[in-house]
Design a protein around this motif. Structure first.
Motif, short mmCIF file in Angstrom:
data_model
loop_
_atom_site.label_atom_id
_atom_site.label_comp_id
_atom_site.label_asym_id
_atom_site.label_seq_id
_atom_site.Cartn_x
_atom_site.Cartn_y
_atom_site.Cartn_z
N ARG A 125 0.83 -1.21 0.00
CA ARG A 125 0.00 0.00 0.00
C ARG A 125 0.87 1.26 0.00
O ARG A 125 0.51 2.25 -0.65
CB ARG A 125 -0.95 0.00 1.19
N GLU A 126 2.00 1.23 0.72
CA GLU A 126 2.86 2.42 0.73
C GLU A 126 3.48 2.64 -0.64
O GLU A 126 3.55 3.79 -1.11
CB GLU A 126 3.94 2.28 1.79
N ASN A 129 0.92 4.21 -2.99
CA ASN A 129 0.65 5.62 -2.74
C ASN A 129 1.82 6.52 -3.15
O ASN A 129 1.62 7.65 -3.59
CB ASN A 129 0.26 5.84 -1.28
N ASP A 142 -5.78 1.59 5.04
CA ASP A 142 -4.54 1.68 5.81
C ASP A 142 -4.63 0.80 7.06
O ASP A 142 -5.07 1.23 8.11
CB ASP A 142 -4.32 3.15 6.22
N ASN A 146 2.68 -2.19 6.51
CA ASN A 146 2.86 -1.97 5.07
C ASN A 146 2.60 -3.29 4.35
O ASN A 146 3.49 -3.92 3.79
CB ASN A 146 4.27 -1.46 4.77
N ASN A 161 -8.87 4.27 8.07
CA ASN A 161 -9.71 5.09 7.20
C ASN A 161 -11.04 4.44 6.84
O ASN A 161 -11.82 5.00 6.07
CB ASN A 161 -8.97 5.40 5.89
N ARG A 257 -11.06 9.34 9.94
CA ARG A 257 -10.55 8.40 10.92
C ARG A 257 -11.03 8.86 12.29
O ARG A 257 -11.13 10.05 12.56
CB ARG A 257 -9.02 8.38 10.97
N TRP A 326 -0.24 10.20 14.00
CA TRP A 326 -0.63 8.92 13.38
C TRP A 326 0.51 7.91 13.40
O TRP A 326 0.27 6.71 13.46
CB TRP A 326 -1.13 9.15 11.95
N HIS A 330 0.19 4.15 14.76
CA HIS A 330 0.61 2.96 14.03
C HIS A 330 1.72 2.19 14.77
O HIS A 330 1.89 0.99 14.55
CB HIS A 330 1.09 3.34 12.63
#
Length: 467
Positions: A125-126, A129, A142, A146, A161, A257, A326, A330
């Protein structure tokens, strides 16, 4: 580690399949002990069950070839992304072949005008993006880690999200997949909606590699918001924070969020991430939209929080401050480990209707205290999903037994509240005992689908359904 069920092994078939695959793939088939254990490794407390060999596939045709060879020999096949799943999803209880998809990591197409893209399953996903950033687009799901997007689709991942953008089931438009006989299928086209036949896309999303191996994904994208504002607010109790969440959702504020940290998590975040927050329950909130819109939304949230005893409300639009908050969220798993050095963190999750959230979280805290468990709670509370991370000394059998008791109790509690035993971790091996309790006879129809699509049970056996 907690013992996992072992399934019967097809020794002759495994040996034959490895020989054929070795001729076909050469050095890309690896049987070293260390690599095999890595690909059976699980980030929960379930024991590692390693495959017999690992193959690094490079395209759909290779995945199809591997599955056809294994199907001929009736040998299990387990797909592997980044190994961040939490319920023993990548274990090989009957041995077999692990297909590592990390080299299938290309972004194949971005259709900016259609707000979608086509990717291989090994793209994280990282990485996606980063690829999309200069086009003003982003992919919103998210889960914290990762993770690979193939794995996220397979486990129906969600994350911080989800309250605004949904989960993977809402953001996958179409899939390409290799089925149990090696056939390659496409489940849909790129159209935003379709009434053409059974929804095979949704069937495969969340199937955890038990019905097919995902080799290509068409994803829905979003435009990067004009403005993003984050806010935080402390509360006297978890109950008060949860009730503020309920009021925020019921009021219709379009939060992107809304995350809960209980007092133990805030204490851990302060120590691990260098924050100076009041060590009481905390809500972290984020708003996406126009400058005027996010300002109005954060002000309205501040007023609602005040009604429930909220204090220290602060909002920021600066990227540095938002990222700091954030990142602390995480990093919560690692932060909580510092609360009891040497302990193992055992994460479990449940999800309940938003109206039962305050009751469920408060009961979870009380039960942990009654059992003498250190079990910090965090949650994607905008959709009723929260996580307990028990800190356990695995060398003390009484603690392990206590943790098992707590997990069973919490799952049963959520189910009794019309909730689910897992909001986003998935079933894998760890949650299987609770699926039948939650869905009853419906699991028989799941088993019928599995039997129809994978009659020899070679695709990720021992997951989701009872043996």
């Amino acid at each position: 580690m907690v013992k996992a069920t072992r399934l019967p092994r097809n020794e002759t078939g495994i040996e034959t399949a490895i020989g054929i695959l070795k001729q076909r793939f050469g050095e890309r088939l690896n049987t070293s002990q260390a690599l095999r254990e890595q690909h059976g490794h699980t980030t929960t407390w379930i024991e590692t069950q390693a495959p017999d060999a690992v193959i690094f596939a490079r395209d759909t045709a290779e995945v199809s070839d591997i599955v056809k060879i294994c199907a001929d020999q009736k040998v299990p096949v387990i797909a592997y992304g980044t190994g961040t799943s939490l319920e023993g999803h990548v274990n090989a209880p009957a041995g077999g072949i692990c297909i590592d998809l990390t080299e299938m990591n290309k972004v194949l197409a971005v259709h900016a005008s259609d707000l979608d893209c086509v990717i291989q399953p090994g793209v994280t996903r990282e990485a996606l993006n980063v690829h999309l950033r200069d086009q003003g687009l982003f992919f919103p799901i998210d889960p914290g880690a990762n993770a690979s997007l193939g794995g996220m689709a397979a486990t129906r991942a969600s994350g911080t999200n989800a309250v605004r953008y949904g989960t993977m089931k809402d953001n996958v438009i179409a899939l390409e997949a290799v089925m149990a006989d090696g056939t390659v299928i496409r489940t849909a086209q790129r159209a935003k909606k379709s009434s053409a036949g059974y929804d095979l896309t949704r069937l495969l999303v969340g199937s955890e590699g038990t019905l097919g191996i995902i080799t290509e994904i068409t994803l829905r994208l979003q435009g990067i918001p004009e403005a993003i504002r984050a806010a935080r607010c402390s509360f006297p109790t978890v109950d008060a924070a949860c009730r503020a969440v309920m009021a925020t959702i019921q009021y219709g504020i379009p939060v992107a969020r809304i995350e809960l940290l209980d007092e133990m998590c805030v204490k851990a975040a302060n120590a691990y991430s260098g924050l100076t927050l009041p060590e009481t329950p905390l809500l972290l909130v984020e708003f996406h939209g126009s400058e005027a819109g996010v300002a109005e939304q954060s002000e309205t949230f501040g007023s609602i929080a005040d009604d429930f005893g909220g204090s220290g409300f602060a909002a920021t639009s600066t990227t540095e401050e938002r990222n700091k908050l954030w990142k602390a969220r995480h990093d919560m798993y690692w932060a909580c480990l510092q609360l009891r050095p040497g302990a193992k963190g055992i994460a479990t999750d449940v999800c309940v209707p938003i109206s039962r959230l305050a009751e469920c979280v408060s009961a979870a805290q009380a039960k942990a205290s009654e059992l003498g468990l250190l079990a910090p709670i965090v949650g994607h509370v905008g959709d009723g999903n929260f996580h307990c991370s028990m800190l356990i000394d695995m060398d003390i059998p009484e603690e392990v037994a206590m943790a098992e008791t707590y997990i069973g109790w919490l799952n049963d509690l959520a189910i009794s509240m019309d909730g689910t035993c897992t909001g986003e971790h998935g079933v894998g091996q760890g949650k299987r005992p609770y699926l039948t309790r939650e869905l009853g006879p419906a699991t028989r129809y799941m088993a019928a689908i599995k039997q129809a699509l994978d009659p020899d049970n070679i695709l990720n056996p021992g997951k989701i359904l009872p043996d």
